[in-house]
Design an enzyme around this catalytic site. Sequence first.
Site, PDB file in Angstrom:
ATOM      1  N   GLU A  69     -38.800   3.915  12.003  1.00 52.51           N
ATOM      2  CA  GLU A  69     -40.048   3.503  12.476  1.00 52.51           C
ATOM      3  C   GLU A  69     -41.254   4.410  11.476  1.00 52.51           C
ATOM      4  O   GLU A  69     -42.181   3.810  11.229  1.00 52.51           O
ATOM      5  CB  GLU A  69     -40.437   3.970  13.768  1.00 52.51           C
ATOM      6  CG  GLU A  69     -40.016   2.929  14.868  1.00 52.51           C
ATOM      7  CD  GLU A  69     -40.473   1.545  14.769  1.00 52.51           C
ATOM      8  OE1 GLU A  69     -41.417   1.317  14.223  1.00 52.51           O
ATOM      9  OE2 GLU A  69     -39.600   0.748  15.068  1.00 52.51           O
TER      10      GLU A  69
ATOM     11  N   THR B  90     -44.717   0.491   4.707  1.00 49.90           N
ATOM     12  CA  THR B  90     -43.788   0.153   3.765  1.00 49.90           C
ATOM     13  C   THR B  90     -42.776  -0.833   4.164  1.00 49.90           C
ATOM     14  O   THR B  90     -42.629  -1.266   5.323  1.00 49.90           O
ATOM     15  CB  THR B  90     -42.801   1.396   3.409  1.00 49.90           C
ATOM     16  OG1 THR B  90     -43.590   2.603   3.447  1.00 49.90           O
ATOM     17  CG2 THR B  90     -41.936   1.085   2.443  1.00 49.90           C
TER      18      THR B  90
ATOM     19  N   LEU C 286     -41.449   6.275  -1.737  1.00 46.70           N
ATOM     20  CA  LEU C 286     -41.796   5.595  -0.751  1.00 46.70           C
ATOM     21  C   LEU C 286     -43.319   5.648  -0.324  1.00 46.70           C
ATOM     22  O   LEU C 286     -44.123   5.161   0.388  1.00 46.70           O
ATOM     23  CB  LEU C 286     -41.086   6.081   0.792  1.00 46.70           C
ATOM     24  CG  LEU C 286     -40.045   5.269   1.111  1.00 46.70           C
ATOM     25  CD1 LEU C 286     -39.345   6.147   2.412  1.00 46.70           C
ATOM     26  CD2 LEU C 286     -40.081   4.025   1.539  1.00 46.70           C
TER      27      LEU C 286
ATOM     28  N   TYR D  98     -47.044   8.089   0.663  1.00 46.97           N
ATOM     29  CA  TYR D  98     -47.305   8.641   1.977  1.00 46.97           C
ATOM     30  C   TYR D  98     -46.372   9.968   2.462  1.00 46.97           C
ATOM     31  O   TYR D  98     -45.990   9.971   3.257  1.00 46.97           O
ATOM     32  CB  TYR D  98     -47.542   8.000   3.089  1.00 46.97           C
ATOM     33  CG  TYR D  98     -48.538   6.602   2.808  1.00 46.97           C
ATOM     34  CD1 TYR D  98     -49.747   6.798   2.988  1.00 46.97           C
ATOM     35  CD2 TYR D  98     -48.145   5.467   2.290  1.00 46.97           C
ATOM     36  CE1 TYR D  98     -50.700   5.695   2.557  1.00 46.97           C
ATOM     37  CE2 TYR D  98     -48.869   4.343   2.004  1.00 46.97           C
ATOM     38  CZ  TYR D  98     -50.235   4.609   2.201  1.00 46.97           C
ATOM     39  OH  TYR D  98     -50.936   3.304   1.986  1.00 46.97           O
TER      40      TYR D  98
ATOM     41  N   TYR E 105     -48.439   4.553  18.437  1.00 40.76           N
ATOM     42  CA  TYR E 105     -47.298   3.399  18.325  1.00 40.76           C
ATOM     43  C   TYR E 105     -45.997   4.031  17.980  1.00 40.76           C
ATOM     44  O   TYR E 105     -45.317   3.231  18.743  1.00 40.76           O
ATOM     45  CB  TYR E 105     -47.845   2.549  16.722  1.00 40.76           C
ATOM     46  CG  TYR E 105     -46.818   1.985  16.450  1.00 40.76           C
ATOM     47  CD1 TYR E 105     -46.323   0.638  16.959  1.00 40.76           C
ATOM     48  CD2 TYR E 105     -45.743   2.329  15.365  1.00 40.76           C
ATOM     49  CE1 TYR E 105     -45.483  -0.201  16.550  1.00 40.76           C
ATOM     50  CE2 TYR E 105     -44.539   1.751  15.029  1.00 40.76           C
ATOM     51  CZ  TYR E 105     -44.271   0.340  15.699  1.00 40.76           C
ATOM     52  OH  TYR E 105     -43.444  -0.299  15.293  1.00 40.76           O
TER      53      TYR E 105
ATOM     54  N   ASP F  56     -48.814  -1.870  16.599  1.00 43.59           N
ATOM     55  CA  ASP F  56     -49.267  -1.519  15.408  1.00 43.59           C
ATOM     56  C   ASP F  56     -50.051  -2.839  14.905  1.00 43.59           C
ATOM     57  O   ASP F  56     -50.559  -3.557  15.618  1.00 43.59           O
ATOM     58  CB  ASP F  56     -47.878  -1.414  14.369  1.00 43.59           C
ATOM     59  CG  ASP F  56     -47.153  -2.657  14.143  1.00 43.59           C
ATOM     60  OD1 ASP F  56     -47.446  -3.854  14.691  1.00 43.59           O
ATOM     61  OD2 ASP F  56     -46.126  -2.376  13.422  1.00 43.59           O
TER      62      ASP F  56
ATOM     63  N   CYS G  94     -46.463 -15.000  12.887  1.00 42.72           N
ATOM     64  CA  CYS G  94     -47.776 -14.896  13.245  1.00 42.72           C
ATOM     65  C   CYS G  94     -48.363 -13.881  11.892  1.00 42.72           C
ATOM     66  O   CYS G  94     -49.021 -12.619  12.108  1.00 42.72           O
ATOM     67  CB  CYS G  94     -48.013 -14.173  14.561  1.00 42.72           C
ATOM     68  SG  CYS G  94     -49.866 -14.283  15.018  1.00 42.72           S
TER      69      CYS G  94
ATOM     70  N   CYS H 156     -43.378 -20.895  16.379  1.00 46.95           N
ATOM     71  CA  CYS H 156     -43.960 -19.670  17.291  1.00 46.95           C
ATOM     72  C   CYS H 156     -43.748 -20.012  18.593  1.00 46.95           C
ATOM     73  O   CYS H 156     -44.238 -20.930  19.242  1.00 46.95           O
ATOM     74  CB  CYS H 156     -45.498 -19.510  17.241  1.00 46.95           C
ATOM     75  SG  CYS H 156     -45.898 -17.683  18.181  1.00 46.95           S
TER      76      CYS H 156
ATOM     77  N   THR I 106     -54.863   5.575   0.455  1.00 46.67           N
ATOM     78  CA  THR I 106     -55.689   4.947   1.510  1.00 46.67           C
ATOM     79  C   THR I 106     -57.327   5.157   1.027  1.00 46.67           C
ATOM     80  O   THR I 106     -57.844   4.129   1.279  1.00 46.67           O
ATOM     81  CB  THR I 106     -55.304   5.787   2.573  1.00 46.67           C
ATOM     82  OG1 THR I 106     -53.867   5.937   2.813  1.00 46.67           O
ATOM     83  CG2 THR I 106     -55.884   5.045   3.875  1.00 46.67           C
TER      84      THR I 106
HETATM   85  N1  ADE Z   1     -42.054  -2.235  11.554  1.00 42.39           N
HETATM   86  C1  ADE Z   1     -41.999  -1.476  12.508  1.00 42.39           C
HETATM   87  N2  ADE Z   1     -40.988  -1.366  13.335  1.00 42.39           N
HETATM   88  C2  ADE Z   1     -39.968  -2.208  12.902  1.00 42.39           C
HETATM   89  C3  ADE Z   1     -38.924  -2.414  13.345  1.00 42.39           C
HETATM   90  N3  ADE Z   1     -38.114  -1.986  14.378  1.00 42.39           N
HETATM   91  N4  ADE Z   1     -38.240  -3.626  12.793  1.00 42.39           N
HETATM   92  C4  ADE Z   1     -38.713  -4.353  11.599  1.00 42.39           C
HETATM   93  N5  ADE Z   1     -39.998  -4.037  11.186  1.00 42.39           N
HETATM   94  C5  ADE Z   1     -40.673  -2.885  11.808  1.00 42.39           C
END
Ligand code: ADE
Length: 362
Positions: free
Chosen positions: A44, A50, A87, A89, A127, A145, A198, A209, A305
Amino acid sequence: MNNKKNAPILSPEAVAALLEWYDTNARDLPWRRTTDPYRIWISEIMLQQTRVEAVKPYYKRFLDAFPTVGDLAAAPEEKLLKLWEGLGYYSRARNLQKAARVLVNEYNGQMPADERQLQKLPGIGDYTAGAIASIAFGLRAPAVDGNVLRVLSRVSGSYADIALSETKADFRGSLRKVIPERSGAFAQSLIELGACVCVPNGEAKCTLCPLAPWCVAKRDGKIEELPVKSAKKPRRIEEKTVLLIRDGDRTALHKRPEKGLLAGLYEYPNLPGHLSPEELPEKIRSMGFEPLQLTRLEDSKHLFTHIEWRMIAYAVKIAPEFDGYHPESGFLLVRDDDFRKSYAVPSAFSEYTKYWKKGNEK
Ligand code: ADE
């Protein structure tokens, strides 16, 4: 429009349709093959800002290097940053380690199965706490998110500004009321829908959807208007002159300060402003190097950012007597092999990393 404060945002039928869709359409991703809270947490954090495809190799390498919370807590910082190289950040990586140390010291190396306790760990916001709580522990916690905000704005036909924390809090409240028993699959189904169906920029695939029968934006032809997001303030522009200083098989690097942007990472020596070739020799000598030849390289830019770097660059060939470290200036000369193995240079400089690597790869 359904934007009453904390009103349930999806009917039980819509939730069931979403779960059924997820069961047959979810991408097979490495972090979906585990319920280990540590692994879910790492995924996460990496997935913030990313793309999934970019995260996959990093996720594997990171967990091979640090298979447990204890390994992450004990990792040397340079190794951690090297594994994060590219990556972006980087505070995410530092916060992961800070949180791992808290977990070792206060939670016996285990992640707490509690949304609020998770929120208190460094780098874990609403989140991420919701995602870990629901996906790893099966708790009924909302994981909202940017992608999920888009889905929820559209399905409910909400014109609330999703840049406002109040809007996020309202959506979290509304979602909390409808989270089913399979809370982890539900959280990921909304994430997946936002990522694959979406989607923004006129490409929403409403015919695929599962929420289409309940979607207010679809019914009213407002998919392109939603979500509403107020504009951010423009980035501050900084001009820089980057120097790729080389003497055969060594490159000059400089360690950035331990605080602030890209803290503690290595960079190519660089100077504020766009400098002309005439202005450079004196500056390069004051870094402790004797320039022999200057060649202009490609310009590049990098968006952070809040800041945009506009870079011009020169390759600088130097005389080879430099002994590798210049104490007053803080510059290092690093051999190509050591560079590859041990020094993390952020992707803000990738245009120039590409350049020195060209012809130097075995
Ligand atoms: N973006 C944030 N969490 C995610 C997840 N568990 N699977 C795919 N994309 C994500």
